[in-house]
Design a protein around this motif. Sequence first.
Motif, PDB file in Angstrom:
ATOM      1  N   VAL A 132      -4.511  -7.635  -8.769  1.00  0.00           N
ATOM      2  CA  VAL A 132      -5.654  -6.820  -9.170  1.00  0.00           C
ATOM      3  C   VAL A 132      -6.653  -6.812  -8.012  1.00  0.00           C
ATOM      4  CG1 VAL A 132      -7.524  -6.518 -10.831  1.00  0.00           C
ATOM      5  CG2 VAL A 132      -5.314  -7.403 -11.598  1.00  0.00           C
ATOM      6  N   PHE A 133      -6.790  -5.662  -7.380  1.00  0.00           N
ATOM      7  CA  PHE A 133      -7.785  -5.527  -6.305  1.00  0.00           C
ATOM      8  C   PHE A 133      -8.241  -4.076  -6.219  1.00  0.00           C
ATOM      9  CE2 PHE A 133      -9.074  -5.374  -1.714  1.00  0.00           C
ATOM     10  CZ  PHE A 133     -10.249  -6.079  -1.903  1.00  0.00           C
ATOM     11  N   ASP A 134      -7.649  -3.289  -5.331  1.00  0.00           N
ATOM     12  CA  ASP A 134      -8.022  -1.876  -5.213  1.00  0.00           C
ATOM     13  C   ASP A 134      -6.805  -1.082  -4.787  1.00  0.00           C
ATOM     14  OD1 ASP A 134      -8.954   0.659  -4.637  1.00  0.00           O
ATOM     15  OD2 ASP A 134     -10.832  -0.039  -3.771  1.00  0.00           O
ATOM     16  N   ALA A 135      -6.120  -0.517  -5.753  1.00  0.00           N
ATOM     17  CA  ALA A 135      -4.873   0.200  -5.504  1.00  0.00           C
ATOM     18  C   ALA A 135      -5.089   1.659  -5.123  1.00  0.00           C
ATOM     19  CB  ALA A 135      -3.986   0.128  -6.747  1.00  0.00           C
ATOM     20  N   TRP A 136      -6.353   2.094  -5.053  1.00  0.00           N
ATOM     21  CA  TRP A 136      -6.649   3.495  -4.772  1.00  0.00           C
ATOM     22  C   TRP A 136      -6.690   3.799  -3.274  1.00  0.00           C
ATOM     23  CZ3 TRP A 136      -6.576   7.886  -7.276  1.00  0.00           C
ATOM     24  CH2 TRP A 136      -6.769   7.923  -8.660  1.00  0.00           C
ATOM     25  N   LEU A 137      -7.416   3.008  -2.516  1.00  0.00           N
ATOM     26  CA  LEU A 137      -7.923   3.454  -1.221  1.00  0.00           C
ATOM     27  C   LEU A 137      -7.107   2.996  -0.022  1.00  0.00           C
ATOM     28  CD1 LEU A 137     -11.738   2.942  -1.907  1.00  0.00           C
ATOM     29  CD2 LEU A 137     -10.414   5.067  -2.002  1.00  0.00           C
ATOM     30  N   TRP A 253       8.009  -1.027  -7.325  1.00  0.00           N
ATOM     31  CA  TRP A 253       6.597  -1.251  -7.041  1.00  0.00           C
ATOM     32  C   TRP A 253       5.791  -0.113  -7.660  1.00  0.00           C
ATOM     33  CZ3 TRP A 253       3.849   2.491  -4.432  1.00  0.00           C
ATOM     34  CH2 TRP A 253       4.600   3.451  -3.733  1.00  0.00           C
ATOM     35  N   SER A 254       4.534  -0.390  -7.983  1.00  0.00           N
ATOM     36  CA  SER A 254       3.644   0.620  -8.557  1.00  0.00           C
ATOM     37  C   SER A 254       2.214   0.338  -8.129  1.00  0.00           C
ATOM     38  CB  SER A 254       3.688   0.601 -10.099  1.00  0.00           C
ATOM     39  OG  SER A 254       4.971   0.890 -10.594  1.00  0.00           O
ATOM     40  N   ASN A 255       1.452   1.413  -7.963  1.00  0.00           N
ATOM     41  CA  ASN A 255      -0.005   1.337  -7.863  1.00  0.00           C
ATOM     42  C   ASN A 255      -0.558   1.997  -9.118  1.00  0.00           C
ATOM     43  OD1 ASN A 255       0.843   0.925  -5.038  1.00  0.00           O
ATOM     44  ND2 ASN A 255      -1.340   1.087  -4.588  1.00  0.00           N
ATOM     45  N   ILE A 256      -1.404   1.273  -9.862  1.00  0.00           N
ATOM     46  CA  ILE A 256      -1.949   1.836 -11.093  1.00  0.00           C
ATOM     47  C   ILE A 256      -3.465   1.867 -11.035  1.00  0.00           C
ATOM     48  CG2 ILE A 256       0.046   1.132 -12.463  1.00  0.00           C
ATOM     49  CD1 ILE A 256      -1.658  -1.122 -13.623  1.00  0.00           C
ATOM     50  N   ARG A 261      -2.631   4.070 -15.368  1.00  0.00           N
ATOM     51  CA  ARG A 261      -1.779   5.201 -14.992  1.00  0.00           C
ATOM     52  C   ARG A 261      -1.308   5.054 -13.541  1.00  0.00           C
ATOM     53  NH1 ARG A 261      -6.594   9.085 -16.946  1.00  0.00           N
ATOM     54  NH2 ARG A 261      -7.461   7.843 -15.242  1.00  0.00           N
ATOM     55  N   ILE A 262      -0.116   5.579 -13.264  1.00  0.00           N
ATOM     56  CA  ILE A 262       0.404   5.550 -11.901  1.00  0.00           C
ATOM     57  C   ILE A 262      -0.493   6.382 -10.994  1.00  0.00           C
ATOM     58  CG2 ILE A 262       2.301   6.288 -10.414  1.00  0.00           C
ATOM     59  CD1 ILE A 262       2.999   3.835 -11.970  1.00  0.00           C
ATOM     60  N   ILE A 263      -0.852   5.812  -9.854  1.00  0.00           N
ATOM     61  CA  ILE A 263      -1.608   6.553  -8.843  1.00  0.00           C
ATOM     62  C   ILE A 263      -0.601   7.314  -7.997  1.00  0.00           C
ATOM     63  CG2 ILE A 263      -3.157   6.384  -6.858  1.00  0.00           C
ATOM     64  CD1 ILE A 263      -4.215   3.761  -8.074  1.00  0.00           C
ATOM     65  N   MET A 264      -0.665   8.617  -8.084  1.00  0.00           N
ATOM     66  CA  MET A 264       0.301   9.456  -7.392  1.00  0.00           C
ATOM     67  C   MET A 264      -0.095   9.639  -5.927  1.00  0.00           C
ATOM     68  SD  MET A 264       2.171   9.784  -9.999  1.00  0.00           S
ATOM     69  CE  MET A 264       3.431  10.856  -9.310  1.00  0.00           C
ATOM     70  N   LYS A 265       0.855  10.057  -5.132  1.00  0.00           N
ATOM     71  CA  LYS A 265       0.647  10.382  -3.718  1.00  0.00           C
ATOM     72  C   LYS A 265       0.185   9.184  -2.889  1.00  0.00           C
ATOM     73  CE  LYS A 265      -0.391  15.252  -4.646  1.00  0.00           C
ATOM     74  NZ  LYS A 265      -1.350  16.377  -4.474  1.00  0.00           N
ATOM     75  N   LYS A 266       0.593   7.998  -3.300  1.00  0.00           N
ATOM     76  CA  LYS A 266       0.321   6.841  -2.457  1.00  0.00           C
ATOM     77  C   LYS A 266       1.198   6.900  -1.211  1.00  0.00           C
ATOM     78  CE  LYS A 266      -1.887   3.846  -2.635  1.00  0.00           C
ATOM     79  NZ  LYS A 266      -3.265   3.614  -2.134  1.00  0.00           N
ATOM     80  N   ALA A 267       0.660   6.429  -0.092  1.00  0.00           N
ATOM     81  CA  ALA A 267       1.409   6.428   1.161  1.00  0.00           C
ATOM     82  C   ALA A 267       2.645   5.535   1.034  1.00  0.00           C
ATOM     83  CB  ALA A 267       0.527   5.936   2.302  1.00  0.00           C
ATOM     84  N   ILE A 268       3.776   6.027   1.500  1.00  0.00           N
ATOM     85  CA  ILE A 268       4.979   5.219   1.598  1.00  0.00           C
ATOM     86  C   ILE A 268       5.027   4.650   3.014  1.00  0.00           C
ATOM     87  CG2 ILE A 268       7.478   5.163   1.387  1.00  0.00           C
ATOM     88  CD1 ILE A 268       6.050   5.836  -1.216  1.00  0.00           C
TER      89      ILE A 268
END
Length: 313
Positions: A132-137, A253-256, A261-268
Motif C-alpha cells: 500500500v503506497f501510491d500505485a497511480w503515479l 501483478w496489479s495496480n489498484i 479498481r484496476i488502474i489501466m494504462k500502467k507502464a509495462i
Amino acid sequence: MVMRALVVGGTSGIGFAMACRVAAEASSAAVTIAGRTKPQNIPYSNIDFRPLDASLMCQINQFADAYRSDILQLLNQKLDLLIMTQGVMTTAGRTETPEGVDRKMAIHYYGKQLLIRELLPVMQDHDKIIIVFDAWLGSPDKLHWDDLDLKSRYSLGNAAAHCQSMNDAMVQWFAAQQRQQQADGVSGARRHFVHAYPGGVSSGLWRELPWYLRAVGRVSMGLLGVSPATCANYLLEGVAENAPPREKEELYWSNIDSKGRIIMKKAIWNDEQLKKIADHTWGLIDAASAVRPSSKCVNLLVEEMHAAFASIA
C-alpha cells in the motif's frame, strides 16, 4: 488449516484496519501485526503483535528469520497473506538511518521489497502480496536512473516519485521471476503481487507533520478522507475481485486504485529496466544489511518473537 496473515505497519491506520478486517472475516484466521508500537486496544483475540522497526534492514532480516523459523518449525504452516502499509509523513529532508539509507525510502520502498524477498519461501502458492503506497503515479520516466537512492538528487518530490515508481517496477519484477520459474518447471506458484493506492484516508499520519501543518492535515483528512476501515474494505475486496481474472491472462501483478479498481494504462517495464531496479535494490539492501548492527538492532526481536509463537503453537 489456519489462514495466516502478516500485516507490517498494522499498528494503526490502514494497516490496522486491514488486519482487523481479515481477523473478523474468519475466527480461525491468525493475524500478526508488526510495527514499532503495540496498539493499545486489539479488538480480536486472533491478532497478535510483533515489534519491528521497518526502517532498518537488519531488523527486517532478523524479523523474517524468526518468522520463517517459527511458522515452519513451531506451527508447521505457511503464510497466506502479506500486507505492507508502513509509512511516514514528514517534511524533513534526507535523513539517513544508521545503515546509510534515507528513512523515508527505507520505509516506503526498500524494507517492503526485503520483506517480500525473505518471506516468499514460506508463502502459499496462491498467496497475495499487497504493497500500500501510491500505485497511480509511478513511471520509468520519473526516475533518476544514475541516482536511484537519491544520494545526490534528493528532494521530497524525488523521494516520493522513486518509491512510487520502484514499487511499481518490483511487483512486475517479482511476477516476471515467477513466470520464469513456471516456465522452467521449478515452481507451480501463482502468487499475485499488488501495488495499491489508498487515496485520502483519515489515518492520523498528519500527527507526524510539523506543528504548523497538523491542523491543516487534520481538517483536510477529516473532510476529504475516508475512514481506514472503508479504505481497507475497498482494497481487500479489490484484490479478491481483480486478481483471479488477471491470473487467467497470466498477469500476476496489479495496480489498484482507492476503490479497489484496476488502474489501466500502467507502464509495462522492460526487462532491462526491471533488472536495473532489482540489481540496485538488492545491492543496496544487502550492503545496508552488512553494516555492523548495534546491540539494539541485533537481539531486539528474536527472543520476543520466539516466545510469543511458542505460546500459541
